[in-house]
Design a protein around this motif. Structure first.
Motif, PDB file in Angstrom:
ATOM      1  N   VAL A 180      13.949  -9.262  -3.355  1.00 16.03           N
ATOM      2  CA  VAL A 180      12.518  -8.833  -3.709  1.00 16.03           C
ATOM      3  C   VAL A 180      11.441  -9.560  -4.280  1.00 16.03           C
ATOM      4  CG1 VAL A 180      12.956  -8.411  -6.502  1.00 16.03           C
ATOM      5  CG2 VAL A 180      11.916  -6.737  -5.391  1.00 16.03           C
ATOM      6  N   HIS A 181      12.109 -10.840  -4.657  1.00 13.41           N
ATOM      7  CA  HIS A 181      10.563 -11.860  -4.835  1.00 13.41           C
ATOM      8  C   HIS A 181       9.513 -12.371  -3.581  1.00 13.41           C
ATOM      9  CE1 HIS A 181      11.380 -12.504  -8.915  1.00 13.41           C
ATOM     10  NE2 HIS A 181      12.430 -12.429  -8.832  1.00 13.41           N
ATOM     11  N   GLU A 182      10.946 -12.734  -2.658  1.00 16.24           N
ATOM     12  CA  GLU A 182      10.472 -12.844  -1.182  1.00 16.24           C
ATOM     13  C   GLU A 182       9.350 -12.077  -0.141  1.00 16.24           C
ATOM     14  OE1 GLU A 182      13.578 -14.342   1.371  1.00 16.24           O
ATOM     15  OE2 GLU A 182      15.073 -15.178  -0.397  1.00 16.24           O
ATOM     16  N   TRP A 183       9.276 -11.036  -0.740  1.00 12.20           N
ATOM     17  CA  TRP A 183       8.674 -10.112  -0.645  1.00 12.20           C
ATOM     18  C   TRP A 183       7.394 -10.150  -0.897  1.00 12.20           C
ATOM     19  CZ3 TRP A 183      11.649  -4.922  -1.801  1.00 12.20           C
ATOM     20  CH2 TRP A 183      13.298  -4.920  -0.809  1.00 12.20           C
ATOM     21  N   ASN A 184       6.794 -11.079  -2.381  1.00  9.68           N
ATOM     22  CA  ASN A 184       5.553 -11.008  -2.523  1.00  9.68           C
ATOM     23  C   ASN A 184       5.068 -12.439  -2.020  1.00  9.68           C
ATOM     24  OD1 ASN A 184       3.735  -9.706  -4.110  1.00  9.68           O
ATOM     25  ND2 ASN A 184       4.327 -10.572  -5.509  1.00  9.68           N
ATOM     26  N   ARG A 185       6.044 -13.199  -1.888  1.00  7.13           N
ATOM     27  CA  ARG A 185       5.119 -14.260  -0.823  1.00  7.13           C
ATOM     28  C   ARG A 185       4.263 -15.093  -0.064  1.00  7.13           C
ATOM     29  NH1 ARG A 185      11.292 -17.911  -0.376  1.00  7.13           N
ATOM     30  NH2 ARG A 185      11.583 -17.687  -3.054  1.00  7.13           N
ATOM     31  N   GLY A 186       3.642 -15.777  -0.221  1.00  3.94           N
ATOM     32  CA  GLY A 186       2.114 -15.220   0.990  1.00  3.94           C
ATOM     33  C   GLY A 186       0.368 -14.444   0.241  1.00  3.94           C
ATOM     34  N   PHE A 187       1.375 -13.817  -0.785  1.00  3.33           N
ATOM     35  CA  PHE A 187      -0.684 -12.979  -1.126  1.00  3.33           C
ATOM     36  C   PHE A 187      -0.909 -13.967  -2.087  1.00  3.33           C
ATOM     37  CE2 PHE A 187       2.686 -10.639   0.963  1.00  3.33           C
ATOM     38  CZ  PHE A 187       2.059 -10.039   2.296  1.00  3.33           C
ATOM     39  N   ALA A 188      -1.897 -13.572  -1.998  1.00  3.87           N
ATOM     40  CA  ALA A 188      -3.289 -14.491  -3.062  1.00  3.87           C
ATOM     41  C   ALA A 188      -2.978 -13.912  -4.581  1.00  3.87           C
ATOM     42  CB  ALA A 188      -4.335 -13.980  -2.629  1.00  3.87           C
ATOM     43  N   ALA A 189      -2.749 -14.431  -5.584  1.00  2.94           N
ATOM     44  CA  ALA A 189      -2.167 -14.002  -6.889  1.00  2.94           C
ATOM     45  C   ALA A 189      -3.659 -13.372  -7.311  1.00  2.94           C
ATOM     46  CB  ALA A 189      -3.290 -15.023  -8.048  1.00  2.94           C
ATOM     47  N   ASN A 190      -3.192 -12.266  -7.931  1.00  2.00           N
ATOM     48  CA  ASN A 190      -4.022 -11.304  -8.228  1.00  2.00           C
ATOM     49  C   ASN A 190      -3.993 -10.734  -9.719  1.00  2.00           C
ATOM     50  OD1 ASN A 190      -3.465  -8.975  -6.673  1.00  2.00           O
ATOM     51  ND2 ASN A 190      -3.603  -9.614  -5.589  1.00  2.00           N
ATOM     52  N   PRO A 191      -3.970  -9.539 -10.493  1.00  2.00           N
ATOM     53  CA  PRO A 191      -3.351  -8.826 -11.099  1.00  2.00           C
ATOM     54  C   PRO A 191      -2.243  -7.451 -10.718  1.00  2.00           C
ATOM     55  CG  PRO A 191      -5.363  -8.427 -12.006  1.00  2.00           C
ATOM     56  CD  PRO A 191      -5.199  -9.390 -10.540  1.00  2.00           C
ATOM     57  N   VAL A 192      -2.246  -7.067  -9.210  1.00  2.00           N
ATOM     58  CA  VAL A 192      -1.713  -6.214  -9.049  1.00  2.00           C
ATOM     59  C   VAL A 192      -0.391  -7.018  -8.364  1.00  2.00           C
ATOM     60  CG1 VAL A 192      -0.765  -4.289  -6.734  1.00  2.00           C
ATOM     61  CG2 VAL A 192      -3.157  -4.244  -7.972  1.00  2.00           C
ATOM     62  N   PHE A 193       0.299  -7.951  -7.740  1.00  2.00           N
ATOM     63  CA  PHE A 193       0.768  -9.138  -7.348  1.00  2.00           C
ATOM     64  C   PHE A 193       1.227  -9.742  -8.492  1.00  2.00           C
ATOM     65  CE2 PHE A 193      -1.869  -9.856  -3.260  1.00  2.00           C
ATOM     66  CZ  PHE A 193      -0.769  -8.218  -3.447  1.00  2.00           C
ATOM     67  N   ALA A 194       1.095 -10.073  -9.531  1.00  2.00           N
ATOM     68  CA  ALA A 194       1.538 -10.099 -10.791  1.00  2.00           C
ATOM     69  C   ALA A 194       2.076  -9.135 -11.380  1.00  2.00           C
ATOM     70  CB  ALA A 194       0.370 -11.016 -11.632  1.00  2.00           C
ATOM     71  N   ARG A 195       1.837  -7.436 -11.877  1.00  2.00           N
ATOM     72  CA  ARG A 195       2.350  -6.910 -11.776  1.00  2.00           C
ATOM     73  C   ARG A 195       3.805  -6.981 -10.582  1.00  2.00           C
ATOM     74  NH1 ARG A 195       0.266  -0.724 -12.837  1.00  2.00           N
ATOM     75  NH2 ARG A 195       1.854  -0.101 -14.286  1.00  2.00           N
ATOM     76  N   TYR A 196       3.676  -7.275  -9.633  1.00  2.00           N
ATOM     77  CA  TYR A 196       5.159  -6.343  -9.090  1.00  2.00           C
ATOM     78  C   TYR A 196       6.347  -7.566  -9.129  1.00  2.00           C
ATOM     79  CZ  TYR A 196       7.904  -6.305  -4.682  1.00  2.00           C
ATOM     80  OH  TYR A 196       9.081  -6.713  -4.384  1.00  2.00           O
ATOM     81  N   GLU A 197       5.570  -9.181  -9.556  1.00  2.00           N
ATOM     82  CA  GLU A 197       5.887 -10.005  -9.442  1.00  2.00           C
ATOM     83  C   GLU A 197       7.045  -9.449 -11.036  1.00  2.00           C
ATOM     84  OE1 GLU A 197       7.788 -13.821  -9.269  1.00  2.00           O
ATOM     85  OE2 GLU A 197       7.034 -11.940  -7.415  1.00  2.00           O
ATOM     86  N   GLN A 198       6.399  -9.102 -12.117  1.00  2.00           N
ATOM     87  CA  GLN A 198       6.896  -8.760 -13.445  1.00  2.00           C
ATOM     88  C   GLN A 198       8.029  -7.404 -12.522  1.00  2.00           C
ATOM     89  OE1 GLN A 198       4.150  -7.613 -16.776  1.00  2.00           O
ATOM     90  NE2 GLN A 198       5.853  -7.427 -17.579  1.00  2.00           N
ATOM     91  N   LEU A 199       7.928  -6.946 -12.360  1.00  2.00           N
ATOM     92  CA  LEU A 199       8.544  -5.760 -11.915  1.00  2.00           C
ATOM     93  C   LEU A 199       9.970  -6.639 -11.119  1.00  2.00           C
ATOM     94  CD1 LEU A 199       8.192  -2.476 -10.394  1.00  2.00           C
ATOM     95  CD2 LEU A 199      10.108  -3.857  -9.388  1.00  2.00           C
ATOM     96  N   ALA A 200      10.174  -7.320 -10.408  1.00  2.00           N
ATOM     97  CA  ALA A 200      10.835  -8.001  -9.556  1.00  2.00           C
ATOM     98  C   ALA A 200      11.834  -8.879 -10.484  1.00  2.00           C
ATOM     99  CB  ALA A 200      10.212  -9.003  -8.367  1.00  2.00           C
ATOM    100  N   GLN A 201      10.794  -9.847 -11.523  1.00  2.00           N
ATOM    101  CA  GLN A 201      12.069 -10.532 -12.550  1.00  2.00           C
ATOM    102  C   GLN A 201      12.749  -9.468 -12.862  1.00  2.00           C
ATOM    103  OE1 GLN A 201       9.322 -12.291 -14.599  1.00  2.00           O
ATOM    104  NE2 GLN A 201       8.740 -14.081 -12.693  1.00  2.00           N
ATOM    105  N   GLU A 202      12.217  -8.408 -13.382  1.00  2.00           N
ATOM    106  CA  GLU A 202      13.178  -7.621 -14.665  1.00  2.00           C
ATOM    107  C   GLU A 202      14.387  -6.937 -13.318  1.00  2.00           C
ATOM    108  OE1 GLU A 202      11.672  -4.433 -16.066  1.00  2.00           O
ATOM    109  OE2 GLU A 202       9.411  -5.448 -16.539  1.00  2.00           O
TER     110      GLU A 202
END
Length: 474
Positions: A180-202
């Motif tokens: 689930v973390h890997e699907w977020n790689r390669g995208f620019a940092a912004n609030p939406v992707f940061a929110r997704y990354e937090q969910l991925a960590q959970e």
């Protein structure tokens, strides 16, 4: 020899190509009739059951992909980005709504589109409109715009290649929830992707905990991923219909889920006639002019016996029209009693043109229609079962608004669609987060509790602590 489902030939067939060479068309159709099926009856039957569950509010349906696929962009990387986006949206929806998500790509068959006008003018030159790569080419020349039946073979080949890759992604480990973390790689940092990354960590913490507890995660390595498209080109759909050796019944093997568009939903028309003959789950797009009588006639034609999961209505009303147009249709299905799965298509009723000449959609308007869809279902007492959006995994600039704040001028940066504007990757995730909240509210009080207070369930990535009130993903 006429095949049983070819009764559509006696009905009015709208928005069909004007092929000049009937002999060549017949040769192409004959070739397609002998090609292997693209999907299989067992897969279709499984999806029909899944759509039935969604109609009972036991899961949520996500359909997404290009407005119109092109042969040139049916590449491995483009497909990967679209599947990755849909997987991320599904994770967000699953986590936020506490329901399994049925994942359907508007992929591997969406190569044709009806147009409001059969002709396009540029200056003094008038040529046939571009109807999608399955019919003609986008280039504005007389030769390119000819309706070429050989393109149906190209459509089959492109769909087969896409489905082959989709199956590899879905079943070969790429869709493993532990990635689930890997699907977020390669995208620019912004609030939406940061929110997704937090969910991925959970999710990652939950998975590690369950691994330590000895849970078997084989079911999290793969997902069921289905294909869908508008069944517009009747010769193509009819040629790919097969009799299943197990049941003796006809299946349209061009895709798992097929829909009839707003322009071709005449209950007496050829599109309804053909799809009434096959066992696939069928969708029908309903615009603001749809009536309760339309609902009854379409249900009589497409699902007379009231089979769960067989018929899906896809509301594409427009944000300004949905408040008055949708309630009587929901009341009609409620009174009829035969099961229907209702999905929101908030894209097609909200297309606008900008001063600088771009066809676009506004993110806030799209979300307004989705919110109205959920609110109206709540008021009527029916089930808002899913979402259908046009999207791409790339960072295009085709829809204005969203957290990026795209405006009319931003459309000039990377507008790539040949037909209708699509949500980009970030906007797709934004919608998923907002719809997850709406689906969670709709799900309150309806989530069934397991008989054992300590029970866990793994269902298509769906790992629940069912003893918790919300049934949240651990």
């Amino acid at each position: 020899m006429t095949r049983p489902w070819e009764t559509w030939r006696a009905a009015v067939a709208r928005h069909q190509p004007d092929y000049q060479d009937s002999v060549e068309l017949n040769e192409v159709v004959s070739t397609l009739q002998h090609r292997p099926p693209l999907v299989f009856a067992g897969e279709v039957d499984h999806l029909r059951k899944e759509l039935g569950r969604a109609g009972r509010h036991e899961s949520f349906v996500l359909i997404g992909g290009d407005c119109a696929e092109t042969f040139a962009e049916s590449t491995a990387n483009q497909l990967r980005l679209k599947i990755q986006t849909l997987l991320q949206m599904a994770v967000v929806l699953t986590y936020g709504s506490s329901m399994p998500v049925v994942k359907i790509g508007r992929i591997a068959g969406q190569y044709a589109k009806p147009r409001s006008s059969p002709f396009e003018s540029r200056g003094e030159e008038v040529l046939p409109s571009y109807l999608g790569d399955a019919v003609n080419s986008f280039e504005f020349t007389a030769e390119s715009r000819l309706h070429d039946p050989k393109r149906l073979l190209d459509t089959y080949n492109a769909s087969a290649a896409s489905l082959n890759l989709i199956r590899a992604f879905a079943k070969g480990g790429y869709a493993d929830l532990r990635r689930v973390h890997e699907w977020n790689r390669g995208f620019a940092a912004n609030p939406v992707f940061a929110r997704y990354e937090q969910l991925a960590q959970e999710i990652h913490r939950a998975v590690r905990f369950m691994e330590a507890a000895g849970a078997d995660f084989d079911s999290l390595r793969q997902v069921d991923f289905y294909s869908s498209h508008e069944a517009l080109l009747l010769e193509y759909e009819s040629a790919l219909t097969r009799i299943d050796s197990r049941t003796g019944l006809p299946y349209d093997t061009s895709g798992h889920f097929l829909w009839i568009g707003e322009r071709t939903r005449d209950a007496d028309g050829a599109h309804v006639e053909l799809l009434s003959q096959v066992r696939n789950p069928i969708g029908v797009k309903l615009g603001p002019t749809s009536t309760a009588e339309d609902i009854k006639r379409l249900t009589d034609r497409l699902n007379p016996q009231g089979e769960e999961g067989r018929l899906t209505f896809m509301a594409r009303m427009g944000a300004e029209e949905i408040g008055s147009a949708l309630p009587p249709l929901l009341e009609a299905t409620k009174s009829d009693g035969r099961p229907v799965t209702w999905i929101s298509d908030p894209m097609h009723g909200n297309t606008i043109s900008t001063a600088n000449g771009f066809k676009t959609r506004d993110f806030d308007t799209i979300m307004s229609e989705v919110r109205s869809f959920f609110d109206i279902h709540d008021a009527v007492g029916t089930v808002p079962a899913g979402l259908h959006v046009e999207l791409t995994g790339a960072d295009v600039t085709e829809v204005i608004g969203g957290s990026e704040g795209l405006d009319d001028l931003a459309l000039e940066q990377r507008y790539e669609s040949l037909v209708d504007p699509r949500l980009n990757h970030q906007q797709s995730l934004e919608i998923a987060f907002q719809v997850a909240e709406m689906a969670a509210r709709a799900n309150e009080g309806q989530t069934s509790q397991a008989s054992s207070p300590d029970a866990f369930a793994v269902d298509d990535w769906h790992l629940f602590d069912t003893s918790s009130q919300a049934g949240r993903l651990l």
